[in-house]
Motif scaffolding. Structure first.
Motif, short mmCIF file in Angstrom:
data_model
loop_
_atom_site.label_atom_id
_atom_site.label_comp_id
_atom_site.label_asym_id
_atom_site.label_seq_id
_atom_site.Cartn_x
_atom_site.Cartn_y
_atom_site.Cartn_z
N ARG A 260 1.27 -1.14 -0.22
CA ARG A 260 -0.07 0.52 -0.76
C ARG A 260 1.29 1.57 0.41
O ARG A 260 2.41 0.81 0.61
CB ARG A 260 -0.04 0.18 1.41
N TYR A 261 0.40 2.46 -0.54
CA TYR A 261 1.10 3.34 -0.21
C TYR A 261 1.79 3.67 -1.09
O TYR A 261 3.43 3.82 -0.81
CB TYR A 261 1.96 4.12 1.01
N PHE A 262 2.21 3.90 -2.16
CA PHE A 262 2.46 3.66 -3.87
C PHE A 262 3.32 4.75 -3.91
O PHE A 262 4.78 5.63 -4.02
CB PHE A 262 3.12 2.90 -4.70
N GLY A 263 2.58 6.36 -4.00
CA GLY A 263 2.56 7.52 -4.26
C GLY A 263 3.82 8.14 -3.10
O GLY A 263 4.05 8.36 -2.35
N VAL A 264 4.67 8.91 -3.63
CA VAL A 264 6.02 9.63 -3.16
C VAL A 264 5.41 11.25 -3.13
O VAL A 264 5.78 11.23 -1.91
CB VAL A 264 6.61 9.33 -3.58
N THR A 265 5.00 11.42 -4.07
CA THR A 265 5.11 12.67 -3.94
C THR A 265 3.11 12.84 -4.48
O THR A 265 3.09 14.38 -3.73
CB THR A 265 5.40 13.03 -5.63
N THR A 266 2.93 11.84 -4.31
CA THR A 266 1.15 12.38 -3.46
C THR A 266 0.69 11.24 -3.65
O THR A 266 1.06 10.46 -3.94
CB THR A 266 0.62 13.25 -5.69
N ALA A 267 -0.56 11.58 -3.30
CA ALA A 267 -0.85 10.43 -2.62
C ALA A 267 -2.12 9.83 -3.49
O ALA A 267 -2.80 9.24 -3.43
CB ALA A 267 -2.29 10.51 -1.46
N PHE A 268 -2.68 10.50 -4.60
CA PHE A 268 -4.29 11.08 -5.49
C PHE A 268 -3.89 9.08 -5.95
O PHE A 268 -4.87 8.92 -6.30
CB PHE A 268 -3.12 11.72 -6.78
N TRP A 269 -2.65 8.91 -6.67
CA TRP A 269 -3.24 7.36 -7.17
C TRP A 269 -3.10 6.24 -6.37
O TRP A 269 -3.66 5.32 -6.85
CB TRP A 269 -2.15 7.32 -8.23
N ASP A 270 -2.66 6.14 -5.31
CA ASP A 270 -3.04 5.47 -3.87
C ASP A 270 -4.72 5.77 -4.33
O ASP A 270 -5.33 4.50 -3.40
CB ASP A 270 -2.53 5.75 -3.09
N LYS A 271 -5.25 6.89 -3.95
CA LYS A 271 -6.89 6.64 -3.73
C LYS A 271 -7.68 6.96 -5.19
O LYS A 271 -8.62 5.62 -4.61
CB LYS A 271 -6.95 8.07 -3.63
#
Length: 197
Positions: free
Chosen positions: A181-192
């Motif tokens: 989980r939580y693969f985005g580093v610069t944004t959480a957008f794609w995780d959502k």
């Protein structure tokens, strides 16, 4: 883990082959992205916008922004599928998870080759050099922000910046709670979007 081969020159002048992808890089190799990518981004912007017609200005700017936004998706997909599931990359990424403060990353020459072969060259072949340069400027700016943020979340505090605190927390969750989980580093957008937050 197998490493791609490279030639290393030692202080005594001798040369030996060693892995291009090694678990821990020298500081010089690790920080090379910070010296190579900014001038390359500027060069792409100059190529894209030099003598561009007034009617094409908005189009070129849109391509830069699109390239930057596309990077966030590439970052997410690469982290989720390449770094965690493809053998050579998985081993390198596991080394990063085992020692998150070490200087572990992909060599600049490798990322440059990927950007050229998978982004610039195909787009330039289809739509021309200027649109490809505009898109690549955004993509490279996204990549540079990823490298910078990833280094910062491991080596610096948030210094009271709310966004940095949020990014540090999200990346810490990936490292310490669930590596799925939580693969985005610069944004959480794609995780959502993909339900991995």
């Amino acid at each position: 883990m197998r490493y791609w081969l490279s030639l290393e020159v030692y202080r005594d002048g001798s040369r030996r082959l060693r892995g291009l992808f090694t678990p821990v890089m020298s500081a010089r190799m690790y920080f090379l992205d910070f010296y190579v990518y900014p001038p390359l981004i500027i060069l792409c912007l100059v190529v894209a916008f030099e003598t561009v017609a007034a009617g094409k200005l908005a189009e070129m700017l849109a391509l830069v922004i699109f390239g930057y936004l596309m990077w966030t998706l590439v970052e997410y997909l690469a982290h989720r599928y390449v770094f965690h599931h493809i053998a050579g990359f998985r081993g390198l990424h596991e080394a990063h998870h085992a020692a998150p403060n070490e200087l572990i990353g992909s060599p600049t020459v490798f990322s440059l080759a990927l950007f050229y072969c998978l982004a610039y060259w195909p787009i330039a072949s289809m739509w021309g050099v200027r649109p490809a340069a505009a898109f690549l400027a955004g993509l490279l700016a996204g990549y540079l922000s990823y490298v910078l943020v990833h280094y910062a979340v491991h080596h610096f505090g948030s210094h009271g910046f709310r966004l940095m605190k949020k990014l540090k927390r999200q990346h810490a969750l990936h490292h310490h709670v669930s590596q799925q989980r939580y693969f985005g580093v610069t944004t959480a957008f794609w995780d959502k979007v993909f339900g991995t937050n």
